[in-house]
Design a protein around this motif. Structure first.
Motif, PDB file in Angstrom:
ATOM      1  N   ASP A 157       5.035   3.589  -5.106  1.00  0.00           N
ATOM      2  CA  ASP A 157       5.371   4.938  -4.502  1.00  0.00           C
ATOM      3  C   ASP A 157       4.538   5.062  -3.216  1.00  0.00           C
ATOM      4  OD1 ASP A 157       3.117   5.432  -5.812  1.00  0.00           O
ATOM      5  OD2 ASP A 157       3.465   7.297  -6.516  1.00  0.00           O
ATOM      6  N   GLY A 158       3.972   4.230  -2.656  1.00  0.00           N
ATOM      7  CA  GLY A 158       3.401   4.318  -1.591  1.00  0.00           C
ATOM      8  C   GLY A 158       4.181   4.763  -0.170  1.00  0.00           C
ATOM      9  N   HIS A 159       3.510   4.464   0.736  1.00  0.00           N
ATOM     10  CA  HIS A 159       4.147   4.896   2.053  1.00  0.00           C
ATOM     11  C   HIS A 159       5.156   3.928   2.812  1.00  0.00           C
ATOM     12  CE1 HIS A 159       1.299   2.165   4.073  1.00  0.00           C
ATOM     13  NE2 HIS A 159       0.301   2.717   3.649  1.00  0.00           N
ATOM     14  N   GLY A 160       5.403   2.621   1.972  1.00  0.00           N
ATOM     15  CA  GLY A 160       6.465   1.575   2.575  1.00  0.00           C
ATOM     16  C   GLY A 160       5.846   0.772   3.801  1.00  0.00           C
ATOM     17  N   LEU A 161       6.719   0.114   4.176  1.00  0.00           N
ATOM     18  CA  LEU A 161       6.486  -0.887   5.264  1.00  0.00           C
ATOM     19  C   LEU A 161       6.184  -0.061   6.638  1.00  0.00           C
ATOM     20  CD1 LEU A 161       8.474  -3.936   4.358  1.00  0.00           C
ATOM     21  CD2 LEU A 161       6.263  -3.675   4.206  1.00  0.00           C
ATOM     22  N   ARG A 162       6.827   0.959   6.848  1.00  0.00           N
ATOM     23  CA  ARG A 162       7.042   1.830   8.051  1.00  0.00           C
ATOM     24  C   ARG A 162       7.128   1.247   9.422  1.00  0.00           C
ATOM     25  NH1 ARG A 162       1.708   5.550   7.200  1.00  0.00           N
ATOM     26  NH2 ARG A 162       0.697   3.666   7.188  1.00  0.00           N
ATOM     27  N   GLY A 163       8.003  -0.150   9.227  1.00  0.00           N
ATOM     28  CA  GLY A 163       8.360  -0.796  10.247  1.00  0.00           C
ATOM     29  C   GLY A 163       7.291  -1.876  10.794  1.00  0.00           C
TER      30      GLY A 163
END
Length: 346
Positions: free
Chosen positions: A273-279
């Motif tokens: 549930d982290g912040h993801g790859l974010r591009g």
């Protein structure tokens, strides 16, 4: 017909049509040129240019598709090939590019296998030296500190006890590093036990780590099990160190993959549930996971937030599922590894 003669023939056909119109009774030019005749000539030139542009676009379209395929080619995502269209030199050029791409993918797979094999051998050597050399040295130091603390005066005993605890913590850390470099439990107790031990290492205050192991897991080859373990290790490391995840879940189960040649697969899923790859661009860890998947013929997929999964497999396709990472559907990362069963268990 070669590309040169095709373009020459198209231009020649346009010029011949224009010459026939000028020599025939349909178009006449007087001297001095009147406005109506000038407009006819200008319109004829524009028609020639438009016809020539359309013919060239049709003739060079296969080269444009080849150019896009060359720009998007990635050896870590093999299988994508431009369709052989056109005639003569154009078709031969596309076939040559496909042959070259296949040879490069084969050579990269071979070199990657050698690199991974050498890397695992080096990890095994370093882990053995850490365990045998550094571990034994620290054990000897720990025993000496204990003997000194038992016989030392009271004013020195507390300092020696502190040094003893520090040495014990260092010895435990050395052993953890050695286990990460070379998971002996994987060879001794199997993949499931190795993953359980790996998850225990990442459990910490503020981080919830859960695992779900499906029943009836088929046996995999040693290389496939090692690839699954390394992908899990890298995925957990990314979730804890880079994604700032507070919840991590791991699944290992028997599944069906309709997009692959062999339907039955063992699926590894790591969701946080982290912040993801974010591009962000893929780092060495992600590319290393893709290479390990390619070496065992597996499919590797990464989903970030609500984005569509991207896969790496022999066909270069996607599984068509929406990302599910993150509790609210907007963050988190999901890593999937699908290892074919029949290929490894023959």
């Amino acid at each position: 017909m070669s590309l040169f003669w095709r373009i020459f023939s198209m231009n020649a056909a346009v010029l011949v049509v224009a010459a026939v119109l000028l020599l025939g009774p349909w178009v006449t030019v007087s001297s001095p040129v009147v406005l109506r005749e000038a407009l006819v000539v200008i319109a004829g030139v524009l028609c020639m240019l438009v016809a020539n542009g359309l013919l060239l676009r049709v003739g060079l379209a296969p080269l444009q598709r080849l150019s896009r395929a060359m720009a998007s080619a990635d050896l870590l995502r093999p299988g994508g090939r431009p369709e052989v269209t056109g005639h003569g030199e154009v078709a031969e050029l596309i076939e040559t590019f496909n042959t070259m791409l296949e040879r490069l993918e084969t050579e990269r797979a071979t070199s990657s296998a050698r690199v991974v094999s050498a890397q695992e051998a080096e990890r095994h050597r370093v882990a053995r030296e850490l365990h045998d050399e550094v571990g034994q040295t620290l054990t000897a130091v720990l025993l000496q500190l204990k003997r000194l603390a038992d016989t030392a005066p009271d004013e020195l005993r507390d300092g020696l006890r502190t040094a003893q605890e520090t040495t014990r913590d260092s010895l435990d850390e050395i052993r953890r590093i050695a286990r990460r470099l070379r998971p002996g439990v994987l060879d001794d107790l199997g993949l499931v036990s190795a993953l359980r031990a790996l998850l225990d290492e990442f459990a910490a205050p503020g981080i919830t780590v859960r695992h779900h192991f499906g029943p009836g897991l088929p046996p995999l080859g040693h290389e496939a099990e090692l690839a699954v373990y390394r992908v899990a290790q890298e995925g957990l490391t990314n979730a804890v160190r880079h994604a700032d995840a507070s919840r991590i879940e791991l699944w290992l189960r028997r599944a069906a993959d309709g997009d692959a040649e062999l339907v039955e697969v063992v699926e590894l899923v790591i969701e946080d549930d982290g912040h993801g790859l974010r591009g962000a661009d893929e780092g060495f860890g992600m590319r290393g996971m893709r290479e390990r998947a390619l070496l065992v013929g597996a499919r590797f997929l990464v989903e970030s937030g609500a984005g569509r999964a991207k896969s790496t497999d022999g066909a270069g396709g996607t599984d068509g599922r929406d990302g599910t990472g993150g509790a609210d559907g907007t963050g988190g990362t999901t890593v999937r590894l699908l290892v074919p069963v029949e290929r490894e268990s023959r």
